[in-house]
Design an enzyme around this catalytic site. Structure first.
Site, PDB file in Angstrom:
ATOM      1  N   LYS A 154     -15.499   3.477 -10.841  1.00  0.00           N
ATOM      2  CA  LYS A 154     -16.471   4.407 -10.259  1.00  0.00           C
ATOM      3  C   LYS A 154     -17.867   4.234 -10.886  1.00  0.00           C
ATOM      4  O   LYS A 154     -18.014   3.598 -11.946  1.00  0.00           O
ATOM      5  CB  LYS A 154     -15.972   5.840 -10.452  1.00  0.00           C
ATOM      6  CG  LYS A 154     -14.705   6.176  -9.651  1.00  0.00           C
ATOM      7  CD  LYS A 154     -14.335   7.652  -9.840  1.00  0.00           C
ATOM      8  CE  LYS A 154     -13.149   8.069  -8.994  1.00  0.00           C
ATOM      9  NZ  LYS A 154     -12.846   9.522  -9.165  1.00  0.00           N
TER      10      LYS A 154
ATOM     11  N   TYR B 175     -12.478   9.671   1.344  1.00  0.00           N
ATOM     12  CA  TYR B 175     -11.932  10.871   0.696  1.00  0.00           C
ATOM     13  C   TYR B 175     -11.609  11.984   1.695  1.00  0.00           C
ATOM     14  O   TYR B 175     -11.535  13.147   1.310  1.00  0.00           O
ATOM     15  CB  TYR B 175     -12.919  11.394  -0.351  1.00  0.00           C
ATOM     16  CG  TYR B 175     -12.806  10.745  -1.719  1.00  0.00           C
ATOM     17  CD1 TYR B 175     -11.579  10.641  -2.392  1.00  0.00           C
ATOM     18  CD2 TYR B 175     -13.940  10.285  -2.388  1.00  0.00           C
ATOM     19  CE1 TYR B 175     -11.493  10.082  -3.665  1.00  0.00           C
ATOM     20  CE2 TYR B 175     -13.860   9.728  -3.662  1.00  0.00           C
ATOM     21  CZ  TYR B 175     -12.623   9.634  -4.296  1.00  0.00           C
ATOM     22  OH  TYR B 175     -12.538   9.101  -5.557  1.00  0.00           O
TER      23      TYR B 175
ATOM     24  N   PHE C  37     -15.024  20.661  -3.951  1.00  0.00           N
ATOM     25  CA  PHE C  37     -15.770  19.576  -4.603  1.00  0.00           C
ATOM     26  C   PHE C  37     -16.010  18.379  -3.692  1.00  0.00           C
ATOM     27  O   PHE C  37     -16.561  17.363  -4.114  1.00  0.00           O
ATOM     28  CB  PHE C  37     -15.042  19.128  -5.885  1.00  0.00           C
ATOM     29  CG  PHE C  37     -13.609  18.698  -5.688  1.00  0.00           C
ATOM     30  CD1 PHE C  37     -13.289  17.412  -5.282  1.00  0.00           C
ATOM     31  CD2 PHE C  37     -12.561  19.589  -5.931  1.00  0.00           C
ATOM     32  CE1 PHE C  37     -11.970  17.015  -5.098  1.00  0.00           C
ATOM     33  CE2 PHE C  37     -11.236  19.201  -5.754  1.00  0.00           C
ATOM     34  CZ  PHE C  37     -10.950  17.912  -5.330  1.00  0.00           C
TER      35      PHE C  37
ATOM     36  N   ARG D 279      -1.337   4.612 -11.742  1.00  0.00           N
ATOM     37  CA  ARG D 279      -1.597   6.047 -11.950  1.00  0.00           C
ATOM     38  C   ARG D 279      -1.373   6.421 -13.420  1.00  0.00           C
ATOM     39  O   ARG D 279      -2.132   7.189 -14.015  1.00  0.00           O
ATOM     40  CB  ARG D 279      -0.683   6.895 -11.046  1.00  0.00           C
ATOM     41  CG  ARG D 279      -0.952   6.763  -9.560  1.00  0.00           C
ATOM     42  CD  ARG D 279      -2.288   7.299  -9.112  1.00  0.00           C
ATOM     43  NE  ARG D 279      -2.535   8.663  -9.531  1.00  0.00           N
ATOM     44  CZ  ARG D 279      -3.567   9.406  -9.107  1.00  0.00           C
ATOM     45  NH1 ARG D 279      -4.431   8.899  -8.232  1.00  0.00           N
ATOM     46  NH2 ARG D 279      -3.748  10.623  -9.539  1.00  0.00           N
TER      47      ARG D 279
ATOM     48  N   THR E 196      -6.325  13.255 -13.887  1.00  0.00           N
ATOM     49  CA  THR E 196      -7.612  13.386 -13.192  1.00  0.00           C
ATOM     50  C   THR E 196      -8.698  13.895 -14.133  1.00  0.00           C
ATOM     51  O   THR E 196      -9.829  13.399 -14.116  1.00  0.00           O
ATOM     52  CB  THR E 196      -7.457  14.344 -11.992  1.00  0.00           C
ATOM     53  OG1 THR E 196      -6.387  13.858 -11.167  1.00  0.00           O
ATOM     54  CG2 THR E 196      -8.735  14.430 -11.186  1.00  0.00           C
TER      55      THR E 196
ATOM     56  N   ARG F 265      -8.791   6.842 -18.377  1.00  0.00           N
ATOM     57  CA  ARG F 265      -9.623   8.050 -18.290  1.00  0.00           C
ATOM     58  C   ARG F 265      -9.814   8.726 -19.648  1.00  0.00           C
ATOM     59  O   ARG F 265     -10.866   9.307 -19.912  1.00  0.00           O
ATOM     60  CB  ARG F 265      -9.027   9.008 -17.259  1.00  0.00           C
ATOM     61  CG  ARG F 265      -9.330   8.550 -15.824  1.00  0.00           C
ATOM     62  CD  ARG F 265      -8.538   9.309 -14.807  1.00  0.00           C
ATOM     63  NE  ARG F 265      -9.064   9.138 -13.449  1.00  0.00           N
ATOM     64  CZ  ARG F 265      -8.447   9.583 -12.363  1.00  0.00           C
ATOM     65  NH1 ARG F 265      -7.280  10.210 -12.468  1.00  0.00           N
ATOM     66  NH2 ARG F 265      -8.990   9.404 -11.170  1.00  0.00           N
TER      67      ARG F 265
ATOM     68  N   ASN G 136     -14.774  10.429 -13.812  1.00  0.00           N
ATOM     69  CA  ASN G 136     -13.544  10.040 -14.517  1.00  0.00           C
ATOM     70  C   ASN G 136     -13.240   8.542 -14.401  1.00  0.00           C
ATOM     71  O   ASN G 136     -12.110   8.113 -14.563  1.00  0.00           O
ATOM     72  CB  ASN G 136     -12.370  10.918 -14.072  1.00  0.00           C
ATOM     73  CG  ASN G 136     -12.106  10.830 -12.585  1.00  0.00           C
ATOM     74  OD1 ASN G 136     -12.687  10.006 -11.878  1.00  0.00           O
ATOM     75  ND2 ASN G 136     -11.213  11.681 -12.099  1.00  0.00           N
TER      76      ASN G 136
ATOM     77  N   HIS H 181     -10.583   5.254  -9.807  1.00  0.00           N
ATOM     78  CA  HIS H 181      -9.750   5.790  -8.728  1.00  0.00           C
ATOM     79  C   HIS H 181      -8.522   4.912  -8.610  1.00  0.00           C
ATOM     80  O   HIS H 181      -8.604   3.707  -8.832  1.00  0.00           O
ATOM     81  CB  HIS H 181     -10.503   5.762  -7.381  1.00  0.00           C
ATOM     82  CG  HIS H 181      -9.594   5.963  -6.195  1.00  0.00           C
ATOM     83  ND1 HIS H 181      -9.277   7.215  -5.732  1.00  0.00           N
ATOM     84  CD2 HIS H 181      -8.888   5.082  -5.431  1.00  0.00           C
ATOM     85  CE1 HIS H 181      -8.423   7.092  -4.703  1.00  0.00           C
ATOM     86  NE2 HIS H 181      -8.182   5.807  -4.510  1.00  0.00           N
TER      87      HIS H 181
ATOM     88  N   GLU I 122      -5.870   2.300   1.850  1.00  0.00           N
ATOM     89  CA  GLU I 122      -7.094   2.147   1.050  1.00  0.00           C
ATOM     90  C   GLU I 122      -7.465   0.672   0.863  1.00  0.00           C
ATOM     91  O   GLU I 122      -8.658   0.331   0.835  1.00  0.00           O
ATOM     92  CB  GLU I 122      -6.921   2.857  -0.299  1.00  0.00           C
ATOM     93  CG  GLU I 122      -6.808   4.372  -0.130  1.00  0.00           C
ATOM     94  CD  GLU I 122      -6.687   5.139  -1.436  1.00  0.00           C
ATOM     95  OE1 GLU I 122      -6.570   4.508  -2.508  1.00  0.00           O
ATOM     96  OE2 GLU I 122      -6.722   6.385  -1.380  1.00  0.00           O
TER      97      GLU I 122
HETATM   98  P1  IDP Z   1      -7.169  11.516  -8.597  1.00  0.00           P
HETATM   99  O1  IDP Z   1      -8.457  10.726  -8.598  1.00  0.00           O
HETATM  100  O2  IDP Z   1      -6.587  11.641  -9.969  1.00  0.00           O
HETATM  101  O3  IDP Z   1      -6.180  11.017  -7.578  1.00  0.00           O
HETATM  102  P2  IDP Z   1      -7.664  13.717  -6.769  1.00  0.00           P
HETATM  103  O4  IDP Z   1      -7.037  15.055  -6.877  1.00  0.00           O
HETATM  104  O5  IDP Z   1      -7.196  12.804  -5.680  1.00  0.00           O
HETATM  105  O6  IDP Z   1      -7.553  13.013  -8.200  1.00  0.00           O
HETATM  106  O7  IDP Z   1      -9.227  13.963  -6.620  1.00  0.00           O
HETATM  107  C1  IDP Z   1     -10.087  12.898  -6.248  1.00  0.00           C
HETATM  108  C2  IDP Z   1     -11.291  12.924  -7.153  1.00  0.00           C
HETATM  109  O8  IDP Z   1     -12.003  14.136  -6.918  1.00  0.00           O
HETATM  110  C3  IDP Z   1     -10.975  12.953  -8.653  1.00  0.00           C
HETATM  111  O9  IDP Z   1     -10.786  11.682  -9.213  1.00  0.00           O
HETATM  112  C4  IDP Z   1     -12.209  13.618  -9.225  1.00  0.00           C
HETATM  113  O10 IDP Z   1     -13.260  12.674  -9.361  1.00  0.00           O
HETATM  114  C5  IDP Z   1     -12.574  14.610  -8.138  1.00  0.00           C
HETATM  115  N1  IDP Z   1     -12.042  15.931  -8.434  1.00  0.00           N
HETATM  116  C6  IDP Z   1     -10.760  16.335  -8.377  1.00  0.00           C
HETATM  117  N2  IDP Z   1     -10.621  17.630  -8.711  1.00  0.00           N
HETATM  118  C7  IDP Z   1     -11.864  18.060  -8.991  1.00  0.00           C
HETATM  119  C8  IDP Z   1     -12.396  19.330  -9.395  1.00  0.00           C
HETATM  120  O11 IDP Z   1     -11.679  20.313  -9.586  1.00  0.00           O
HETATM  121  N3  IDP Z   1     -13.743  19.371  -9.600  1.00  0.00           N
HETATM  122  C9  IDP Z   1     -14.569  18.304  -9.406  1.00  0.00           C
HETATM  123  N4  IDP Z   1     -14.103  17.103  -9.028  1.00  0.00           N
HETATM  124  C10 IDP Z   1     -12.772  16.970  -8.825  1.00  0.00           C
HETATM  125 MG    MG Z   2      -6.256  10.993  -5.502  1.00  0.00          MG
END
Ligand code: IDP
Ligand code: MG
Length: 136
Positions: free
Chosen positions: A12, A52, A60, A88, A94, A105, A115, A118, A129
């Site tokens: 990212k 997304y 968010f 993962r 996350t 991360r 973070n 992805h 994807e």
């Molecule tokens: P992941 O990347 O671990 O799969 P997801 O739940 O799919 O997590 O969320 C996608 C992306 O959205 C996350 O990597 C993070 O950058 C962002 N994100 C997820 N939850 C939050 C939140 O509560 N606040 C702000 N950004 C978030």
């Molecule tokens: Mg995800």
């Protein structure tokens, strides 16, 4: 029985900006992944919104899409046995604050939004994807 899988990884903007591409790629290789395809791109916000879409009802969503399109990213198709789950695991939680030691991360993530990486969350989404970024 081979269960070689391909999954999509993205480095990212926060990590590209800090020149972490090679260091993160080395982590994948050291953990048994082959990097089959890799390209550095910058996407439009509209493309991030498509990518997304599953998160479109989340509070968010807008910030997330602005962020992913805010600077260059590295998209990679990576491969190994159990690639989806193993990636993962290697990425970590996350929220970097909750990520375990030894995860990408934990090592590089700045915050829940910045973070660093992805990774596809299922084999089905990995296919979708990978097509999203690498279908000619
Ligand atoms: P992941 O990347 O671990 O799969 P997801 O739940 O799919 O997590 O969320 C996608 C992306 O959205 C996350 O990597 C993070 O950058 C962002 N994100 C997820 N939850 C939050 C939140 O509560 N606040 C702000 N950004 C978030
Ligand atoms: Mg995800």
């Amino acid at each position: 029985m081979s269960n070689i899988e391909k999954t999509l990884s993205i480095i990212k903007p926060d990590a590209v900006e800090r020149n972490l591409e090679n260091e993160i790629k080395k982590i994948f290789i050291d953990n048994g992944f082959k990097i089959i395809k890799s390209k550095k791109i910058k996407i439009e916000k509209s493309e991030a919104e498509k990518f997304y879409k599953v998160h479109e009802t989340k509070p968010f969503y807008n910030d997330l899409c602005s962020y992913l399109s805010s600077g260059p990213i590295i998209v990679m198709m990576i491969e190994k046995a159990n690639a989806v789950l193993d990636n993962r695991e290697l990425m970590g939680a996350t929220n970097p604050k909750e990520a375990k030691d030894g995860t990408i991360r934990k090592k590089f993530g700045i915050s829940i939004d910045k973070n660093s990486v992805h990774g596809s969350d299922s084999l089905e989404n990995a296919k979708i994807e990978i097509d999203f970024f690498f279908k000619d």
